[in-house]
Design a protein around this motif. Structure first.
Motif, PDB file in Angstrom:
ATOM      1  N   PRO A  20       0.795  -1.233   0.000  1.00 26.39           N
ATOM      2  CA  PRO A  20       0.000   0.000   0.000  1.00 26.39           C
ATOM      3  C   PRO A  20       0.825   1.280   0.000  1.00 26.39           C
ATOM      4  CG  PRO A  20      -1.002  -1.602   1.456  1.00 26.39           C
ATOM      5  CD  PRO A  20       0.298  -2.198   1.004  1.00 26.39           C
ATOM      6  N   ARG A  21       2.055   1.238   0.528  1.00 28.77           N
ATOM      7  CA  ARG A  21       2.896   2.452   0.519  1.00 28.77           C
ATOM      8  C   ARG A  21       3.230   2.890  -0.909  1.00 28.77           C
ATOM      9  NH1 ARG A  21       5.647  -0.280   4.770  1.00 28.77           N
ATOM     10  NH2 ARG A  21       7.217  -0.977   3.253  1.00 28.77           N
ATOM     11  N   GLN A  22       3.146   1.958  -1.866  1.00 31.42           N
ATOM     12  CA  GLN A  22       3.482   2.267  -3.247  1.00 31.42           C
ATOM     13  C   GLN A  22       2.342   2.944  -4.007  1.00 31.42           C
ATOM     14  OE1 GLN A  22       4.284  -1.734  -4.438  1.00 31.42           O
ATOM     15  NE2 GLN A  22       6.427  -1.711  -3.787  1.00 31.42           N
ATOM     16  N   LEU A  23       1.210   3.091  -3.353  1.00 32.79           N
ATOM     17  CA  LEU A  23       0.023   3.608  -4.021  1.00 32.79           C
ATOM     18  C   LEU A  23       0.067   5.140  -4.049  1.00 32.79           C
ATOM     19  CD1 LEU A  23      -2.637   2.897  -5.357  1.00 32.79           C
ATOM     20  CD2 LEU A  23      -3.680   2.662  -3.100  1.00 32.79           C
ATOM     21  N   LYS A  24       0.471   5.686  -5.196  1.00 28.37           N
ATOM     22  CA  LYS A  24       0.627   7.140  -5.339  1.00 28.37           C
ATOM     23  C   LYS A  24      -0.351   7.750  -6.337  1.00 28.37           C
ATOM     24  CE  LYS A  24       4.257   6.932  -2.636  1.00 28.37           C
ATOM     25  NZ  LYS A  24       4.160   7.405  -1.232  1.00 28.37           N
ATOM     26  N   SER A  25      -1.062   6.917  -7.095  1.00 30.71           N
ATOM     27  CA  SER A  25      -1.990   7.413  -8.112  1.00 30.71           C
ATOM     28  C   SER A  25      -3.040   6.350  -8.392  1.00 30.71           C
ATOM     29  CB  SER A  25      -1.251   7.741  -9.409  1.00 30.71           C
ATOM     30  OG  SER A  25      -0.737   6.543 -10.004  1.00 30.71           O
ATOM     31  N   LEU A  26      -4.124   6.763  -9.035  1.00 29.14           N
ATOM     32  CA  LEU A  26      -5.133   5.783  -9.439  1.00 29.14           C
ATOM     33  C   LEU A  26      -4.552   4.798 -10.442  1.00 29.14           C
ATOM     34  CD1 LEU A  26      -8.382   7.936  -9.798  1.00 29.14           C
ATOM     35  CD2 LEU A  26      -7.679   6.502  -7.876  1.00 29.14           C
ATOM     36  N   GLU A  27      -3.624   5.254 -11.267  1.00 26.65           N
ATOM     37  CA  GLU A  27      -2.981   4.356 -12.219  1.00 26.65           C
ATOM     38  C   GLU A  27      -2.182   3.283 -11.481  1.00 26.65           C
ATOM     39  OE1 GLU A  27      -0.038   4.424 -16.143  1.00 26.65           O
ATOM     40  OE2 GLU A  27      -0.349   6.241 -14.955  1.00 26.65           O
ATOM     41  N   ASP A  28      -1.511   3.652 -10.385  1.00 26.41           N
ATOM     42  CA  ASP A  28      -0.813   2.649  -9.573  1.00 26.41           C
ATOM     43  C   ASP A  28      -1.791   1.582  -9.101  1.00 26.41           C
ATOM     44  OD1 ASP A  28       1.616   3.932  -9.771  1.00 26.41           O
ATOM     45  OD2 ASP A  28       1.429   4.976  -7.849  1.00 26.41           O
ATOM     46  N   PHE A  29      -2.942   2.031  -8.606  1.00 23.68           N
ATOM     47  CA  PHE A  29      -3.932   1.099  -8.091  1.00 23.68           C
ATOM     48  C   PHE A  29      -4.411   0.163  -9.192  1.00 23.68           C
ATOM     49  CE2 PHE A  29      -8.424   0.048  -7.219  1.00 23.68           C
ATOM     50  CZ  PHE A  29      -8.261  -0.646  -6.028  1.00 23.68           C
ATOM     51  N   GLU A  30      -4.724   0.711 -10.352  1.00 23.97           N
ATOM     52  CA  GLU A  30      -5.335  -0.067 -11.426  1.00 23.97           C
ATOM     53  C   GLU A  30      -4.342  -0.986 -12.134  1.00 23.97           C
ATOM     54  OE1 GLU A  30      -7.002   3.059 -13.733  1.00 23.97           O
ATOM     55  OE2 GLU A  30      -8.564   3.517 -12.256  1.00 23.97           O
ATOM     56  N   THR A  31      -3.065  -0.707 -12.020  1.00 29.05           N
ATOM     57  CA  THR A  31      -2.077  -1.521 -12.729  1.00 29.05           C
ATOM     58  C   THR A  31      -1.259  -2.432 -11.814  1.00 29.05           C
ATOM     59  OG1 THR A  31      -0.459   0.290 -12.626  1.00 29.05           O
ATOM     60  CG2 THR A  31      -1.854   0.152 -14.601  1.00 29.05           C
ATOM     61  N   ARG A  32      -1.193  -2.108 -10.521  1.00 30.24           N
ATOM     62  CA  ARG A  32      -0.327  -2.872  -9.627  1.00 30.24           C
ATOM     63  C   ARG A  32      -1.089  -3.802  -8.693  1.00 30.24           C
ATOM     64  NH1 ARG A  32       4.890   0.501  -7.724  1.00 30.24           N
ATOM     65  NH2 ARG A  32       5.462  -1.680  -7.380  1.00 30.24           N
ATOM     66  N   VAL A  33      -2.349  -3.494  -8.428  1.00 30.36           N
ATOM     67  CA  VAL A  33      -3.125  -4.318  -7.504  1.00 30.36           C
ATOM     68  C   VAL A  33      -3.800  -5.436  -8.303  1.00 30.36           C
ATOM     69  CG1 VAL A  33      -5.012  -4.367  -5.834  1.00 30.36           C
ATOM     70  CG2 VAL A  33      -3.511  -2.358  -5.973  1.00 30.36           C
ATOM     71  N   PRO A  34      -3.547  -6.704  -7.975  1.00 27.90           N
ATOM     72  CA  PRO A  34      -4.149  -7.805  -8.747  1.00 27.90           C
ATOM     73  C   PRO A  34      -5.650  -7.897  -8.516  1.00 27.90           C
ATOM     74  CG  PRO A  34      -2.972  -8.678  -6.852  1.00 27.90           C
ATOM     75  CD  PRO A  34      -2.657  -7.202  -6.905  1.00 27.90           C
ATOM     76  N   VAL A  35      -6.365  -8.373  -9.529  1.00 24.84           N
ATOM     77  CA  VAL A  35      -7.806  -8.555  -9.373  1.00 24.84           C
ATOM     78  C   VAL A  35      -8.081  -9.785  -8.509  1.00 24.84           C
ATOM     79  CG1 VAL A  35      -8.355  -7.445 -11.572  1.00 24.84           C
ATOM     80  CG2 VAL A  35      -8.059  -9.936 -11.472  1.00 24.84           C
ATOM     81  N   VAL A  36      -9.269  -9.775  -7.916  1.00 23.22           N
ATOM     82  CA  VAL A  36      -9.756 -10.904  -7.124  1.00 23.22           C
ATOM     83  C   VAL A  36     -10.917 -11.532  -7.894  1.00 23.22           C
ATOM     84  CG1 VAL A  36     -10.903 -11.590  -4.977  1.00 23.22           C
ATOM     85  CG2 VAL A  36      -9.065  -9.881  -4.932  1.00 23.22           C
ATOM     86  N   ARG A  37     -10.903 -12.845  -7.999  1.00 26.35           N
ATOM     87  CA  ARG A  37     -11.990 -13.574  -8.645  1.00 26.35           C
ATOM     88  C   ARG A  37     -12.806 -14.328  -7.596  1.00 26.35           C
ATOM     89  NH1 ARG A  37      -7.816 -13.223 -12.207  1.00 26.35           N
ATOM     90  NH2 ARG A  37      -8.365 -12.910 -14.416  1.00 26.35           N
TER      91      ARG A  37
END
Length: 480
Positions: free
Chosen positions: A71-88
């Motif tokens: 979570p410390r790496q989350l600096k932008s919405l783009e970070d969230f959308e590209t770095r956080v894996p989806v959950v199925r």
């Protein structure tokens, strides 16, 4: 109220708060602010939500460590959308199998679980929802806020005509009605003969709103007419739906609005994501479903890459809770299909919109002779045909090496009574319309009115018999 109407995490709302009766908005600042300003607030909230989940849920901590995300790496919405894996959904079921009953993504003590709900489990292990007390209040507030957007007000009567069981939609509608200070009318559904009784009750009570599924509303209108009651005599202002696609399908929506003389709103996302975060644009017009981004952050993504698609394109919604603390869903893949836009909304809210609602589910799609077919396309085509009796079944078969599509369709009583040439002509119209819409030849079988079972819950209209063909073929080959 201050600071985006006291938006905090964990969320604590003033339980006595109601907007002024003449206000279009529940939270005027949050709902009408410039999108870029809201996105900055959403980023700050995502940072809090991700830090909370990392600290409290081994499920997320393990997955994110494996993906190289913190979570410390989350600096932008783009970070969230590209770095956080989806959950199925399969990930959730696996977590609950390993850590029963709620999985290792339950972030509150077991003693704080207030309601237990869940999926039906028809495709495997059911998924249990453990909803905390604070989350239940937050969900009620969000539902009330969205009902306000439909034009419902304190004192209005809201009929909840959906099954009160593990299904969370009906309970959310009830909680929202109570928080709105409306008259809650929890009629339910499912018992034999209940539809006729409901028609009588609606005729007596004259509620302002009706909640259920689109297929049940169509069925209820048929039953009311059999009881010699015109559904328009219920004097509903609006009907709002979740649980299945349909309320945004033009033919289905128009048919319900015509039957009841009331507005139709499409709501809902996924049971795991409750509350609904989508609702039509305003109390005056219905131009799709809004993404209430400050309740549930929504991305529409390419199903193959899970990368957000530009506005104006199709994809599958990926959802993230911004206010839930008990079982927060962070980048949960819906498997639905939609298209989103970011343009002026008739209600003045500045959220992205799904102008055609939810088309259907990606896993409901089937392929016939190289063409991708969605059941909602067939629903729309039939409901726009004069003479359609209100129910059908889609049967997929295989003859030799060729897939075939058979449609069993009920005509209305007029065509059925006319018989002979009228039925043959109607069958030809159905086949012609479907070939134009789907691009393939379709076999059509006209059956008697009311010969196909109705439902007061989610309609299941697709029968895939190809597996039967494959099994028989394998057996024959084995015997040879």
């Amino acid at each position: 109220m201050h600071g985006m109407e006291s938006w905090s995490f964990p969320t604590v709302y003033d339980e006595t708060y109601l907007p002024r009766g003449d206000s279009r908005y529940w939270f005027a600042v949050r709902e009408t602010m410039p999108p870029a300003q809201r996105e900055q607030a959403i980023l700050a909230r995502l940072q809090e939500v991700c830090a909370y989940a990392y600290a409290h849920a081994p499920f997320y901590r393990r997955r994110w460590d494996e993906a190289g995300f913190h979570p410390r790496q989350l600096k932008s919405l783009e970070d969230f959308e590209t770095r956080v894996p989806v959950v199925r959904k399969a990930d959730l079921r696996a977590a609950q199998t390993a850590h029963p009953p709620f999985g290792d993504y339950l972030c509150v003590p077991d003693s704080e679980v207030f309601h237990v709900h869940g999926t039906s489990g028809t495709t495997g292990r059911p998924t249990a929802f453990g909803v905390g007390r604070a989350d239940w209040r937050t969900m009620a507030n969000a539902h009330a806020r969205i009902m306000w957007g439909m034009g419902l007000r304190p004192g209005d009567m809201i009929c909840v005509a959906a099954v009160f069981s593990l299904y969370l939609g009906s309970w959310g509608a009830l909680a929202g009605a109570e928080r709105l200070h409306a008259k809650a009318f929890p009629f339910g559904a499912g018992a034999p003969g209940m539809s006729a009784r409901l028609a009588q009750w609606l005729h007596i009570m004259k509620p302002a709103a009706f909640y259920g599924t689109p297929s049940y509303a169509i069925h209820l209108a048929e039953v009311a007419r059999e009881e010699r009651i015109d559904p328009r005599e219920f004097r509903l202002k609006c009907l709002f739906f979740s649980g299945e696609p349909g309320a945004s399908v033009p033919g289905v929506k128009d048919r319900i609005e015509d039957a009841y003389g009331a507005r139709v709103y499409d709501c809902g996302s996924m049971a795991e994501m409750t509350p609904w975060m989508n609702v039509a644009g305003s109390e005056q017009s219905n131009q799709g479903m809004l993404c209430w981004q400050d309740i549930v952050y929504t991305e529409v993504c390419d199903p193959a890459t899970m990368v957000r698609v530009p506005y104006g394109q199709r994809g599958t919604p990926v959802y993230t809770h911004l206010e839930r603390t008990s079982q927060p869903m962070i980048r949960l893949l819906s498997g639905d299909l939609t298209l989103w836009v970011n343009e002026e909304n008739p209600c003045g809210r500045t959220y992205p919109r799904l102008p055609q609602g939810i088309f259907g589910r990606i896993d409901d799609m089937f392929t016939i002779r190289g063409e991708n077919i969605y059941p909602s396309e067939i629903d729309a085509a039939l409901n726009q045909l004069s003479g359609y009796g209100g129910e059908h079944r889609i049967v997929i078969t295989r003859e030799a090496a060729m897939d075939e599509l058979l449609l069993r369709v009920e005509p209305d009583d007029g065509i059925h009574r006319a018989g002979g040439a009228a039925i043959e002509r109607f069958g030809g119209e159905v086949a012609h319309r479907l070939q134009a819409v789907l691009g393939i030849r379709t076999k059509v079988e006209i059956v008697a009115p009311n010969s196909i079972p109705r439902t007061d819950f989610k309609a299941r209209r697709v029968i895939d018999d190809r597996e039967v063909f494959r099994s028989m073929n394998a057996l024959l080959q084995k015997n040879d």
